[in-house]
Design an enzyme around this catalytic site. Structure first.
Site, short mmCIF file in Angstrom:
data_model
loop_
_atom_site.label_atom_id
_atom_site.label_comp_id
_atom_site.label_asym_id
_atom_site.label_seq_id
_atom_site.Cartn_x
_atom_site.Cartn_y
_atom_site.Cartn_z
N ARG A 182 0.72 6.29 -11.90
CA ARG A 182 0.88 5.08 -11.10
C ARG A 182 2.35 4.91 -10.75
O ARG A 182 3.24 5.15 -11.60
CB ARG A 182 0.38 3.84 -11.86
CG ARG A 182 -1.15 3.79 -12.01
CD ARG A 182 -1.82 3.54 -10.66
NE ARG A 182 -3.28 3.45 -10.75
CZ ARG A 182 -4.10 4.46 -10.55
NH1 ARG A 182 -3.63 5.67 -10.29
NH2 ARG A 182 -5.41 4.28 -10.60
N HIS B 35 -0.51 10.94 -2.71
CA HIS B 35 -1.59 10.48 -3.58
C HIS B 35 -2.79 11.43 -3.49
O HIS B 35 -3.93 11.00 -3.23
CB HIS B 35 -2.00 9.05 -3.24
CG HIS B 35 -2.62 8.34 -4.41
ND1 HIS B 35 -2.44 6.99 -4.65
CD2 HIS B 35 -3.41 8.78 -5.42
CE1 HIS B 35 -3.11 6.64 -5.74
NE2 HIS B 35 -3.72 7.72 -6.22
#
Length: 311
Positions: free
Chosen positions: A226, A274
């Site tokens: 994250r 991502h």
């Protein structure tokens, strides 16, 4: 009475998931069911859910027995006070194998010094082989399903792997640490650091200036976890002064990463969009189907989220 299963995600996901979900439900023997994006809230038994769904108020879903998340991360919904139903996060083989392959690839890239040969073709014959894996300590922060799988794979390749987690874990072949003192020990040996801890208020800026200074000079950082785990300003400072050799970052505080963010142009940062791993519809559908089967059989759901811990 047939089961009513609401698919609550963005409309473009319906075409991707409908067929795999139906196949998995039939294989699991769920019997008579309705799977749709349009079911009255008071009739819904289970919600197959993505946190960016339009469904944000769970109050009307009075019959719902479980909210089955399609993502591994749940930080966007654990604070939703209307969500009182059991919440299960996604843990599936496709997500796990994808993460293992991505982390292993970038670990080997750093270990072997591949960038120098891929991007340094300047006519200079530079001799010198990399060390063997046994001489390259790797630390993985986070020993959940994804962290554990990555740790086991890298240990199998011969790397000395240290894993750190909030609570003490036991992974064969991996030095497992926990607590504040354990974190410092894990960082102190991390020639390559992989971040796979969940994002909670306690892990925000986990990798700050002090943590970076604890790492060996010339260390590498890989973050597929994250974005907020890293203090961006602190990392940029340590990249600039050479204490950290390079960082590969797949996740960010703001996504997509703004075009003017300094990470894009920094020579010691690799940005990936991502893509470290993603939920695969076929394998995720099997996890969803098994949880619904368990719920209907009166068995506990798999991968339930602890609201107090946030994961």
């Amino acid at each position: 009475m047939p089961l009513n299963i609401l698919f609550a995600a963005r409309p473009e996901r319906w075409a991707e998931y409908e067929t795999p979900l139906r196949a998995a439900f039939d294989k699991a023997g769920l019997g008579d069911y309705t799977l749709s994006m349009d079911i009255p809230p008071e009739d819904v038994d289970y919600i197959v859910y993505a946190p960016n769904s339009p469904v944000q108020d769970f109050t009307p879903y009075t019959r719902t027995k479980g909210v089955l998340n399609l993502w591994a991360g749940v930080e966007q919904i654990t604070g939703n006070e209307t969500l009182t139903q059991p919440l299960a996060r996604m843990v599936d083989d496709g997500l796990e194998r994808g993460m293992v392959e991505w982390v292993t690839g970038h670990t080997l890239r750093y270990h072997l010094g591949m960038d120098a040969h891929l991007f340094g073709q300047d006519g200079v014959w530079r001799k010198g082989a990399p060390p063997l894996a046994k001489d390259r300590p790797v630390t993985i922060l986070g020993l959940g399903a994804l962290g554990r799988a990555c740790a086991e794979t890298l240990a199998h390749l011969g790397f000395p792997v240290t894993g750190w987690s909030r609570s003490q874990k036991d992974v064969p072949g991996v030095t497992c640490l926990s607590g504040d003192d354990g974190l410092r020990r894990a960082l102190a040996s991390a020639q390559i650091l992989v971040l796979l801890v969940p994002y909670t208020p306690q892990t925000e800026n986990l990798i700050d200036a002090d943590a970076l200074d604890t790492m060996p000079a010339g260390a590498f950082i890989i973050n597929p976890g994250r974005g907020p785990l890293i203090d961006d300003d602190a990392l940029l400072a340590r990249l600039d002064d050479g204490h950290i050799a390079h960082a590969t970052l797949d996740v960010f505080r703001t996504e997509p990463l703004p075009a003017d963010h300094p990470y894009w142009a920094h020579p010691k940062v690799t940005v990936t969009p991502h893509i470290a791993s993603d939920t695969r519809a076929d394998t995720a559908a099997e996890v969803i189907a098994e949880n619904i089967r368990r719920g209907e059989a009166g068995e506990p759901l798999l991968h339930l989220v602890d609201r107090d811990l946030g994961y």
